[in-house]
Design a protein around this motif. Sequence first.
Motif, mmCIF file in Angstrom:
data_model
loop_
_atom_site.group_PDB
_atom_site.id
_atom_site.type_symbol
_atom_site.label_atom_id
_atom_site.label_comp_id
_atom_site.label_asym_id
_atom_site.label_seq_id
_atom_site.Cartn_x
_atom_site.Cartn_y
_atom_site.Cartn_z
ATOM 1 N N HIS A 1 14.712 1.143 -39.713
ATOM 2 C CA HIS A 1 14.813 1.260 -41.183
ATOM 3 C C HIS A 1 15.176 2.680 -41.587
ATOM 4 O O HIS A 1 16.102 2.904 -42.371
ATOM 5 C CB HIS A 1 13.482 0.853 -41.811
ATOM 6 C CG HIS A 1 13.375 1.140 -43.279
ATOM 7 N ND1 HIS A 1 14.121 0.486 -44.220
ATOM 8 C CD2 HIS A 1 12.616 2.024 -43.962
ATOM 9 C CE1 HIS A 1 13.811 0.951 -45.427
ATOM 10 N NE2 HIS A 1 12.903 1.883 -45.297
ATOM 11 N N PHE B 1 23.384 7.017 -45.942
ATOM 12 C CA PHE B 1 23.719 8.244 -46.683
ATOM 13 C C PHE B 1 24.971 8.914 -46.123
ATOM 14 O O PHE B 1 25.876 9.298 -46.857
ATOM 15 C CB PHE B 1 22.540 9.216 -46.660
ATOM 16 C CG PHE B 1 21.488 8.942 -47.688
ATOM 17 C CD1 PHE B 1 20.363 9.744 -47.767
ATOM 18 C CD2 PHE B 1 21.593 7.881 -48.570
ATOM 19 C CE1 PHE B 1 19.381 9.510 -48.727
ATOM 20 C CE2 PHE B 1 20.629 7.638 -49.535
ATOM 21 C CZ PHE B 1 19.513 8.452 -49.611
ATOM 22 N N ILE C 1 14.782 9.472 -52.200
ATOM 23 C CA ILE C 1 15.915 8.837 -51.515
ATOM 24 C C ILE C 1 16.401 7.580 -52.221
ATOM 25 O O ILE C 1 17.586 7.262 -52.155
ATOM 26 C CB ILE C 1 15.599 8.540 -50.034
ATOM 27 C CG1 ILE C 1 14.188 8.036 -49.859
ATOM 28 C CG2 ILE C 1 15.929 9.714 -49.190
ATOM 29 C CD1 ILE C 1 13.678 8.033 -48.455
ATOM 30 N N ARG D 1 -0.032 6.645 -43.321
ATOM 31 C CA ARG D 1 1.398 6.345 -43.206
ATOM 32 C C ARG D 1 1.671 5.571 -41.924
ATOM 33 O O ARG D 1 0.914 5.673 -40.960
ATOM 34 C CB ARG D 1 2.225 7.636 -43.050
ATOM 35 C CG ARG D 1 2.213 8.577 -44.159
ATOM 36 C CD ARG D 1 2.773 9.919 -43.696
ATOM 37 N NE ARG D 1 4.190 9.913 -43.399
ATOM 38 C CZ ARG D 1 4.842 10.968 -42.872
ATOM 39 N NH1 ARG D 1 4.155 12.044 -42.545
ATOM 40 N NH2 ARG D 1 6.125 10.931 -42.665
HETATM 41 C C1 HEM Z 1 14.307 -1.986 -50.620
HETATM 42 C C2 HEM Z 1 13.898 -0.770 -50.726
HETATM 43 C C3 HEM Z 1 12.909 -0.182 -49.735
HETATM 44 C C4 HEM Z 1 11.647 -0.589 -49.402
HETATM 45 C C5 HEM Z 1 10.897 -1.770 -49.936
HETATM 46 C C6 HEM Z 1 11.136 0.364 -48.425
HETATM 47 C C7 HEM Z 1 9.869 0.261 -47.834
HETATM 48 C C8 HEM Z 1 9.378 1.155 -46.893
HETATM 49 C C9 HEM Z 1 8.042 1.081 -46.319
HETATM 50 C C10 HEM Z 1 6.995 0.039 -46.657
HETATM 51 C C11 HEM Z 1 7.922 2.116 -45.437
HETATM 52 C C12 HEM Z 1 6.734 2.417 -44.510
HETATM 53 C C13 HEM Z 1 5.857 3.438 -45.100
HETATM 54 C C14 HEM Z 1 4.755 3.752 -44.085
HETATM 55 O O1 HEM Z 1 4.377 2.853 -43.327
HETATM 56 O O2 HEM Z 1 4.322 4.924 -44.030
HETATM 57 C C15 HEM Z 1 9.166 2.852 -45.475
HETATM 58 C C16 HEM Z 1 9.383 4.023 -44.783
HETATM 59 C C17 HEM Z 1 10.501 4.813 -44.966
HETATM 60 N N1 HEM Z 1 11.631 4.468 -45.703
HETATM 61 FE FE1 HEM Z 1 11.888 2.864 -46.898
HETATM 62 N N2 HEM Z 1 12.090 1.326 -48.176
HETATM 63 C C18 HEM Z 1 13.191 1.026 -48.959
HETATM 64 C C19 HEM Z 1 14.353 1.710 -49.052
HETATM 65 C C20 HEM Z 1 14.571 2.893 -48.391
HETATM 66 C C21 HEM Z 1 15.780 3.683 -48.527
HETATM 67 C C22 HEM Z 1 16.982 3.314 -49.409
HETATM 68 C C23 HEM Z 1 15.613 4.776 -47.742
HETATM 69 C C24 HEM Z 1 16.564 5.933 -47.490
HETATM 70 C C25 HEM Z 1 17.782 5.992 -47.911
HETATM 71 C C26 HEM Z 1 14.301 4.683 -47.095
HETATM 72 C C27 HEM Z 1 13.761 5.594 -46.219
HETATM 73 C C28 HEM Z 1 12.507 5.538 -45.642
HETATM 74 C C29 HEM Z 1 11.890 6.601 -44.852
HETATM 75 C C30 HEM Z 1 12.521 7.953 -44.541
HETATM 76 C C31 HEM Z 1 10.635 6.142 -44.418
HETATM 77 C C32 HEM Z 1 9.621 6.875 -43.542
HETATM 78 C C33 HEM Z 1 8.619 7.470 -44.455
HETATM 79 C C34 HEM Z 1 7.670 8.409 -43.736
HETATM 80 O O3 HEM Z 1 8.094 9.071 -42.807
HETATM 81 O O4 HEM Z 1 6.538 8.452 -44.138
HETATM 82 N N3 HEM Z 1 13.701 3.525 -47.515
HETATM 83 N N4 HEM Z 1 10.051 2.247 -46.358
#
Ligand code: HEM
Length: 497
Positions: free
Chosen positions: A105, A114, A388, A444
């Motif tokens: 993801h 991006f 983001i 997280r």
């Molecule tokens: C449909 C929209 C989205 C949903 C529902 C979603 C949902 C999630 C969830 C539930 C996590 C896990 C958080 C955790 O367990 O700590 C996550 C992590 C992450 N997502 Fe998404 N996301 C979406 C869109 C995006 C987009 C568009 C990007 C970047 C362009 C992105 C980048 C990330 C990143 C970088 C993490 C890691 C966060 C961390 O390191 O704590 N996500 N996302």
Amino acid sequence: MQGAFSARLVSGKVGASRLPTPADNTANFPFMQPTSTKVTMQYDSHSLSLPAQSGQRLASGWLLLALLSLVGAGLVVILIVLARTPVIHNLIPWTGSFRTALVIHVDLSVLVWFLSFAGVLASLTLAERLQGWGRLALRMAMLGTGILTFSPFLGEDAPFRNNYVPVLNNTAFFVGLLLFSGGFALLALLTLWQRRPAQSAGERGLRFGLWTALLIYLLALASLAWSWWELRGITVHDEHYFELLFWGGGHLLQFTHVQLQMLAWLWLGSLAGLPLFLTPRMAIPLFIMGALPALVGPVIHAFYTADSGELRLAFSELMIYGGGVASLPLALMMAWALWKADPVARPEQEIMRLALRSSLALFVLGGVIGFMIRGINVTIPAHYHGSIVSVTLVYMGLAYALLPGLGHQQPPVRLAGYQLNLYAFGSMLHIIGLAWSGGHDVQRKTAGAAQGLENLADKIPMWIMGAGGMIAVCGGILFLVLAFRSFRWGGMDPNHG
Ligand code: HEM
């Protein structure tokens, strides 16, 4: 409109022989018909001109890669969201794959989505004679993305939850990552080397922003290479090793994304018919302000080694204090321009304004949550997603304008409006749920029972996270349906016509 429009471009007239008049700009973007003298003034403002057919095809290729990466990032996020949603996670048999899904993801979204969109912007400016090399870069990036996406099935499934570029510790994953980042590096070098002549002051301003973003990408790669060299003595490649390896480059890459977010805001502002508040010439100092902090990166490496706590702190502080120096004032100016804008001239312009409004709202929400971060918990991904998803929304708006500009169909305006609202609303709910859970110190990158959501007070915000996440996923799916249905497939193949 379409026939006449693409016939003009096939002749390659627009990009080649003379400076474009406002009429050219309006031809590129059908809904930018001048309605008053004030509007005419905008057309020397912030806009990239469109290249001849081969350049359009290259840009369409990078756009296709960007859309395909969102398919992958969106599919795995369904598992991630459900695996974190109370009660529902007990029904999900694949919670064990949560970590692998998270790696895919993050890399498909922050890296491939991006940077592929950056590839679209770079392709619009690339010199005609380098288009062949541009296509090689695209093919490398596409092959790399394919291998990276399927790498969980091509080797040991050993996910590491390190920040910025989380990895699967198998050969296929690294081959995919190298091919993708190498393909984009090739396009960046080509674009910095030779470009089509700029057609207006407005284009020169945006191109300067693009160059700084591409230069910072190469700086991020240099930081990664330097860290790899400094860490060569470490033989155990575990999660901590990859955290150190990608720390510097990962932080610098964020400045690339912020520069391109500002470029997209300015361009979308012109497409949306907003009043001109920042002349093209003033855009250049703004991009310099945004890029300067990234130049501190090499200095940090000069003073601290890649495995030192000082280096890690220095890069974090560089992001906290340097990340918003240009984007925050620009966000305020864009909000003011939206406030002062005349009614739209065409329904399509309303889509541009909606994308801009929701992007700014998510930007502010992410920024505010950033100041609420206390410790290592889900407040961090709440902040991340504000920042983001703000970039993602402005790229979705720009994609709606670029599709007809690149010779594809015009996406249906009403549905595009529903899509942007759905994605923005779902993301806000998702982020509020994560930030609220952060207040309960929910960890997280942790799924299922391991989250320790004992009582209702813990579960309610994570249910909000889950509901918002799924609404955002629906918004993401609708965007992909509209974009893919608009694609004129014959238009992409470089050897076609
Ligand atoms: C449909 C929209 C989205 C949903 C529902 C979603 C949902 C999630 C969830 C539930 C996590 C896990 C958080 C955790 O367990 O700590 C996550 C992590 C992450 N997502 Fe998404 N996301 C979406 C869109 C995006 C987009 C568009 C990007 C970047 C362009 C992105 C980048 C990330 C990143 C970088 C993490 C890691 C966060 C961390 O390191 O704590 N996500 N996302």
